[in-house]
Design a protein around this motif. Sequence first.
Motif, short mmCIF file in Angstrom:
data_model
loop_
_atom_site.label_atom_id
_atom_site.label_comp_id
_atom_site.label_asym_id
_atom_site.label_seq_id
_atom_site.Cartn_x
_atom_site.Cartn_y
_atom_site.Cartn_z
N TRP A 118 -2.08 0.95 -4.29
CA TRP A 118 -1.15 -0.19 -4.19
C TRP A 118 -0.15 -0.15 -5.33
O TRP A 118 -0.51 0.08 -6.50
CB TRP A 118 -1.91 -1.51 -4.22
CG TRP A 118 -2.65 -1.76 -2.95
CD1 TRP A 118 -3.89 -1.30 -2.62
CD2 TRP A 118 -2.19 -2.52 -1.83
NE1 TRP A 118 -4.23 -1.73 -1.36
CE2 TRP A 118 -3.20 -2.49 -0.86
CE3 TRP A 118 -1.03 -3.23 -1.57
CZ2 TRP A 118 -3.09 -3.13 0.37
CZ3 TRP A 118 -0.91 -3.87 -0.35
CH2 TRP A 118 -1.92 -3.82 0.61
N ASN A 119 1.13 -0.38 -4.99
CA ASN A 119 2.23 -0.40 -5.95
C ASN A 119 3.02 -1.69 -5.84
O ASN A 119 3.08 -2.29 -4.77
CB ASN A 119 3.22 0.75 -5.69
CG ASN A 119 2.66 2.11 -6.01
OD1 ASN A 119 1.75 2.25 -6.80
ND2 ASN A 119 3.22 3.12 -5.39
N ALA B 46 0.54 7.50 -3.52
CA ALA B 46 1.31 6.35 -3.97
C ALA B 46 2.10 6.64 -5.24
O ALA B 46 3.13 6.01 -5.50
CB ALA B 46 0.38 5.16 -4.18
N ASP B 47 1.63 7.60 -6.02
CA ASP B 47 2.32 7.96 -7.26
C ASP B 47 3.72 8.54 -7.02
O ASP B 47 4.55 8.56 -7.94
CB ASP B 47 1.50 8.94 -8.08
CG ASP B 47 0.36 8.26 -8.83
OD1 ASP B 47 0.34 7.01 -8.88
OD2 ASP B 47 -0.52 8.98 -9.34
N TRP C 115 6.06 7.13 -5.50
CA TRP C 115 6.97 6.02 -5.79
C TRP C 115 7.23 5.92 -7.29
O TRP C 115 8.36 5.68 -7.72
CB TRP C 115 6.40 4.69 -5.28
CG TRP C 115 6.57 4.52 -3.82
CD1 TRP C 115 5.63 4.73 -2.84
CD2 TRP C 115 7.76 4.12 -3.16
NE1 TRP C 115 6.18 4.47 -1.62
CE2 TRP C 115 7.48 4.09 -1.78
CE3 TRP C 115 9.03 3.77 -3.59
CZ2 TRP C 115 8.43 3.74 -0.82
CZ3 TRP C 115 9.98 3.41 -2.64
CH2 TRP C 115 9.68 3.40 -1.27
N LYS D 90 0.89 -1.16 0.00
CA LYS D 90 0.00 0.00 0.00
C LYS D 90 0.92 1.20 0.00
O LYS D 90 1.59 1.49 0.99
CB LYS D 90 -0.90 -0.03 1.25
CG LYS D 90 -1.83 1.14 1.38
CD LYS D 90 -3.05 0.96 0.56
CE LYS D 90 -4.09 2.04 0.91
NZ LYS D 90 -5.02 2.24 -0.17
N GLY D 91 1.00 1.90 -1.13
CA GLY D 91 1.98 2.97 -1.30
C GLY D 91 1.58 4.30 -0.72
O GLY D 91 2.38 5.22 -0.66
N ALA E 252 8.95 1.06 3.06
CA ALA E 252 7.69 1.00 2.33
C ALA E 252 6.77 -0.07 2.91
O ALA E 252 5.56 0.15 3.05
CB ALA E 252 7.95 0.73 0.85
N LEU F 30 6.88 -2.88 -6.00
CA LEU F 30 8.25 -2.35 -5.92
C LEU F 30 9.21 -3.47 -6.23
O LEU F 30 9.14 -4.55 -5.64
CB LEU F 30 8.52 -1.79 -4.52
CG LEU F 30 7.56 -0.72 -4.01
CD1 LEU F 30 7.97 -0.25 -2.62
CD2 LEU F 30 7.47 0.46 -4.97
N SER G 68 3.16 0.47 4.66
CA SER G 68 2.01 -0.32 4.21
C SER G 68 1.34 -0.97 5.41
O SER G 68 0.11 -0.94 5.55
CB SER G 68 2.46 -1.37 3.20
OG SER G 68 1.37 -2.12 2.72
N ALA H 132 9.01 0.96 -9.78
CA ALA H 132 7.77 1.06 -9.02
C ALA H 132 6.65 1.19 -10.03
O ALA H 132 6.68 2.05 -10.91
CB ALA H 132 7.81 2.29 -8.11
#
Length: 122
Positions: free
Chosen positions: A81-82, A59-60, A62, A51-52, A98, A84, A102, A70
Amino acid sequence: MDVETMQAHCLSKPGAWADNPWEHEHPVVKVGEGERGKIFAFLGAGGVGIKGGPSREAADEWLDRYPGDATVMAYIGRSGWNDLSFSGAIPDEELLEAVDESYRLVVAKLPKKQRPAGWDAV
């Protein structure tokens, strides 16, 4: 970073446990009891899904910092959500941080009686 090290880090969190609901090579890591448990990390051989941020916009950050390493997670990315990558472009310390974030974001959304003791000290 490798998946075994990341899994050990995830499982060191209060109340964390591994689950494999889709019978993938690597588990997801949840917090909370049984069926009510919530995923905070999707483990894979090449990276971790986290969960970024509380929103897609957060989250963007990242994606901006690590383009290509990412990425937005399929299906649940719109919720922040991302994925990595463990490729080395993202420092190990940042990957661990990270996952910690999360975990905090997911636990904070659990009902208070389901939050593990000591979660907010992590």
